[in-house]
Design a protein around this motif. Structure first.
Motif, PDB file in Angstrom:
ATOM      1  N   GLY A  54       0.820  -1.208   0.000  1.00 56.81           N
ATOM      2  CA  GLY A  54       0.000   0.000   0.000  1.00 56.81           C
ATOM      3  C   GLY A  54       0.852   1.256   0.000  1.00 56.81           C
ATOM      4  N   GLY A  55       0.365   2.247  -0.718  1.00 59.93           N
ATOM      5  CA  GLY A  55       1.091   3.511  -0.841  1.00 59.93           C
ATOM      6  C   GLY A  55       1.285   4.215   0.482  1.00 59.93           C
ATOM      7  N   LYS A  56       0.276   4.130   1.360  1.00 61.39           N
ATOM      8  CA  LYS A  56       0.362   4.811   2.663  1.00 61.39           C
ATOM      9  C   LYS A  56       1.486   4.211   3.502  1.00 61.39           C
ATOM     10  CE  LYS A  56      -2.247   6.118   6.702  1.00 61.39           C
ATOM     11  NZ  LYS A  56      -3.237   5.699   7.648  1.00 61.39           N
ATOM     12  N   PHE A  57       1.558   2.882   3.555  1.00 68.20           N
ATOM     13  CA  PHE A  57       2.611   2.217   4.319  1.00 68.20           C
ATOM     14  C   PHE A  57       3.982   2.593   3.773  1.00 68.20           C
ATOM     15  CE2 PHE A  57       5.584  -1.307   4.903  1.00 68.20           C
ATOM     16  CZ  PHE A  57       5.591  -1.404   6.287  1.00 68.20           C
ATOM     17  N   ILE A  58       4.114   2.577   2.464  1.00 67.89           N
ATOM     18  CA  ILE A  58       5.403   2.919   1.851  1.00 67.89           C
ATOM     19  C   ILE A  58       5.790   4.352   2.194  1.00 67.89           C
ATOM     20  CG2 ILE A  58       6.571   3.280  -0.378  1.00 67.89           C
ATOM     21  CD1 ILE A  58       5.027   0.803  -1.383  1.00 67.89           C
ATOM     22  N   GLU A  59       4.831   5.268   2.140  1.00 67.41           N
ATOM     23  CA  GLU A  59       5.113   6.674   2.488  1.00 67.41           C
ATOM     24  C   GLU A  59       5.524   6.796   3.957  1.00 67.41           C
ATOM     25  OE1 GLU A  59       6.007  10.442   1.977  1.00 67.41           O
ATOM     26  OE2 GLU A  59       5.383   9.159   0.317  1.00 67.41           O
ATOM     27  N   GLU A  60       4.895   6.028   4.821  1.00 66.56           N
ATOM     28  CA  GLU A  60       5.242   6.049   6.248  1.00 66.56           C
ATOM     29  C   GLU A  60       6.657   5.515   6.488  1.00 66.56           C
ATOM     30  OE1 GLU A  60       2.117   3.726   7.969  1.00 66.56           O
ATOM     31  OE2 GLU A  60       0.681   5.378   7.942  1.00 66.56           O
ATOM     32  N   GLN A  61       7.116   4.645   5.630  1.00 66.39           N
ATOM     33  CA  GLN A  61       8.447   4.033   5.766  1.00 66.39           C
ATOM     34  C   GLN A  61       9.508   4.764   4.954  1.00 66.39           C
ATOM     35  OE1 GLN A  61       8.764   1.652   8.072  1.00 66.39           O
ATOM     36  NE2 GLN A  61       6.584   2.001   8.369  1.00 66.39           N
ATOM     37  N   ARG A  62       9.170   5.943   4.483  1.00 63.85           N
ATOM     38  CA  ARG A  62      10.065   6.678   3.584  1.00 63.85           C
ATOM     39  C   ARG A  62      11.479   6.847   4.139  1.00 63.85           C
ATOM     40  NH1 ARG A  62       8.382  12.044   0.372  1.00 63.85           N
ATOM     41  NH2 ARG A  62      10.371  12.393  -0.648  1.00 63.85           N
ATOM     42  N   GLY A  63      11.588   7.226   5.399  1.00 59.08           N
ATOM     43  CA  GLY A  63      12.905   7.424   6.015  1.00 59.08           C
ATOM     44  C   GLY A  63      13.721   6.137   6.034  1.00 59.08           C
ATOM     45  N   ALA A  64      13.087   5.036   6.420  1.00 63.41           N
ATOM     46  CA  ALA A  64      13.783   3.743   6.457  1.00 63.41           C
ATOM     47  C   ALA A  64      14.177   3.301   5.048  1.00 63.41           C
ATOM     48  CB  ALA A  64      12.900   2.688   7.121  1.00 63.41           C
ATOM     49  N   ILE A  65      13.285   3.498   4.097  1.00 60.73           N
ATOM     50  CA  ILE A  65      13.584   3.119   2.707  1.00 60.73           C
ATOM     51  C   ILE A  65      14.733   3.961   2.169  1.00 60.73           C
ATOM     52  CG2 ILE A  65      12.677   3.102   0.348  1.00 60.73           C
ATOM     53  CD1 ILE A  65       9.913   2.393   1.623  1.00 60.73           C
ATOM     54  N   ASP A  66      14.709   5.264   2.447  1.00 57.97           N
ATOM     55  CA  ASP A  66      15.807   6.135   2.015  1.00 57.97           C
ATOM     56  C   ASP A  66      17.124   5.696   2.653  1.00 57.97           C
ATOM     57  OD1 ASP A  66      14.073   7.596   0.468  1.00 57.97           O
ATOM     58  OD2 ASP A  66      13.994   9.331   1.816  1.00 57.97           O
ATOM     59  N   GLY A  67      17.079   5.360   3.927  1.00 61.01           N
ATOM     60  CA  GLY A  67      18.287   4.912   4.627  1.00 61.01           C
ATOM     61  C   GLY A  67      18.850   3.633   4.032  1.00 61.01           C
ATOM     62  N   LEU A  68      17.966   2.676   3.753  1.00 61.52           N
ATOM     63  CA  LEU A  68      18.410   1.435   3.127  1.00 61.52           C
ATOM     64  C   LEU A  68      18.979   1.694   1.730  1.00 61.52           C
ATOM     65  CD1 LEU A  68      15.575  -1.017   4.213  1.00 61.52           C
ATOM     66  CD2 LEU A  68      17.974  -1.043   4.948  1.00 61.52           C
ATOM     67  N   SER A  69      18.378   2.643   1.017  1.00 63.95           N
ATOM     68  CA  SER A  69      18.883   2.994  -0.321  1.00 63.95           C
ATOM     69  C   SER A  69      20.293   3.568  -0.230  1.00 63.95           C
ATOM     70  CB  SER A  69      17.959   4.003  -1.004  1.00 63.95           C
ATOM     71  OG  SER A  69      16.723   3.422  -1.267  1.00 63.95           O
ATOM     72  N   VAL A  70      20.529   4.422   0.761  1.00 63.89           N
ATOM     73  CA  VAL A  70      21.858   5.012   0.931  1.00 63.89           C
ATOM     74  C   VAL A  70      22.878   3.924   1.251  1.00 63.89           C
ATOM     75  CG1 VAL A  70      23.251   6.519   2.425  1.00 63.89           C
ATOM     76  CG2 VAL A  70      21.048   7.305   1.561  1.00 63.89           C
ATOM     77  N   ILE A  71      22.503   3.002   2.135  1.00 65.28           N
ATOM     78  CA  ILE A  71      23.418   1.905   2.472  1.00 65.28           C
ATOM     79  C   ILE A  71      23.709   1.054   1.237  1.00 65.28           C
ATOM     80  CG2 ILE A  71      23.614  -0.252   3.784  1.00 65.28           C
ATOM     81  CD1 ILE A  71      22.035   1.215   6.038  1.00 65.28           C
ATOM     82  N   ALA A  72      22.672   0.700   0.489  1.00 63.58           N
ATOM     83  CA  ALA A  72      22.861  -0.125  -0.714  1.00 63.58           C
ATOM     84  C   ALA A  72      23.716   0.606  -1.744  1.00 63.58           C
ATOM     85  CB  ALA A  72      21.508  -0.491  -1.317  1.00 63.58           C
ATOM     86  N   MET A  73      23.459   1.902  -1.950  1.00 58.70           N
ATOM     87  CA  MET A  73      24.246   2.659  -2.927  1.00 58.70           C
ATOM     88  C   MET A  73      25.701   2.778  -2.477  1.00 58.70           C
ATOM     89  SD  MET A  73      21.472   5.577  -3.986  1.00 58.70           S
ATOM     90  CE  MET A  73      22.629   6.542  -4.922  1.00 58.70           C
ATOM     91  N   SER A  74      25.920   2.941  -1.190  1.00 57.95           N
ATOM     92  CA  SER A  74      27.287   3.028  -0.670  1.00 57.95           C
ATOM     93  C   SER A  74      28.028   1.714  -0.881  1.00 57.95           C
ATOM     94  CB  SER A  74      27.280   3.389   0.814  1.00 57.95           C
ATOM     95  OG  SER A  74      26.708   4.657   0.995  1.00 57.95           O
ATOM     96  N   MET A  75      27.350   0.612  -0.609  1.00 56.20           N
ATOM     97  CA  MET A  75      27.967  -0.706  -0.826  1.00 56.20           C
ATOM     98  C   MET A  75      28.283  -0.905  -2.308  1.00 56.20           C
ATOM     99  SD  MET A  75      25.674  -2.952   1.834  1.00 56.20           S
ATOM    100  CE  MET A  75      26.084  -4.485   1.081  1.00 56.20           C
TER     101      MET A  75
END
Length: 181
Positions: A54-75
Motif C-alpha cells: 500500500g502507498g500509505k505504508f510505503i510513504e510512512e516508511q520513507r525514512g527507512a527506505i531512504d536509509g536502506l537505499s543510501v546503504i545499498a548505494m554506498s555498498m
C-alpha cells in the motif's frame, strides 16, 4: 521525464553501445532486450510491492527506505571502486584522465539537460539536469552481464566520483537558482 528516459534506455543505450563498441558486448538487439527485461522487471516488482504494502505504508516508511537505499548505494560504490587503487598505482595519469572525463560527461549532461528543460524554470531545469547527469551506469553493467573490458571497469569505478560528489559540489548553484525564482 526520468520515467520516459528510463523507458527508452533499451533503445538509446543499445544504439550508443553499438556505435561505440560494435558487437563487443552483445548484439544491439540482445543488449536492448536485456535492458528492457531489467527495467520492466524492476517496475513490475515495485508495482507488486506497492499493491501488497500500500502507498500509505510505503510513504510512512520513507525514512527507512531512504536509509536502506543510501546503504545499498554506498555498498555498490565501494564494490565498484574495487581495483581502482591498483590502477592508480600502476597508471595514475590514466585514472586522472578517466576521472576528469567522467566529471566532464556528467557536467555536460547536466548542462544540456538543463538547457533543454529551461522552460520549466531555471531551478527545476537544473534539478532535472542534475538527476540526468548523474544517472548511474550500473544498469548497463547488469545488462552486459558484467563482461566488459578492464578499461570500462575502471571508467565505471571513477564515474562514481561525479555521481556522489556533484550533488554536493553544486549545492551553492542550486540554492542560488532556487532563490532567483
Amino acid at each position: 521525464t526520468l520515467i520516459v528516459a528510463t523507458a527508452i534506455t533499451p533503445f538509446t543505450a543499445s544504439l550508443f553501445t553499438h556505435v561505440f563498441l560494435g558487437t563487443a558486448l552483445a548484439s544491439p538487439l540482445e543488449f536492448g532486450f536485456r535492458l528492457f527485461l531489467i527495467i520492466v522487471g524492476c517496475a513490475l516488482a515495485a508495482a507488486i510491492i506497492r499493491l501488497i504494502a500500500g502507498g500509505k505504508f510505503i510513504e510512512e516508511q520513507r525514512g527507512a527506505i531512504d536509509g536502506l537505499s543510501v546503504i545499498a548505494m554506498s555498498m555498490f560504490a565501494v564494490a565498484a571502486m574495487d581495483g581502482a587503487m591498483d590502477h592508480f598505482r600502476a597508471d595514475p595519469s590514466l585514472v586522472i584522465k578517466l576521472t576528469a572525463l567522467a566529471f566532464l560527461i556528467a557536467l555536460a549532461s547536466i548542462a544540456v539537460t538543463a538547457i533543454v528543460f529551461q522552460r520549466a524554470g531555471r531551478a527545476r531545469a537544473f534539478a532535472i539536469g542534475l538527476i540526468a547527469g548523474n544517472r548511474n551506469v550500473g544498469l548497463m553493467l547488469a545488462a552486459s552481464g558484467f563482461a566488459i573490458p578492464d578499461i570500462a571497469w575502471l571508467y565505471f569505478a571513477v564515474a562514481q566520483f561525479p555521481i556522489y560528489l556533484l550533488p554536493h559540489l553544486l549545492k551553492p548553484l542550486a540554492r542560488r537558482l532556487s532563490a532567483n525564482r
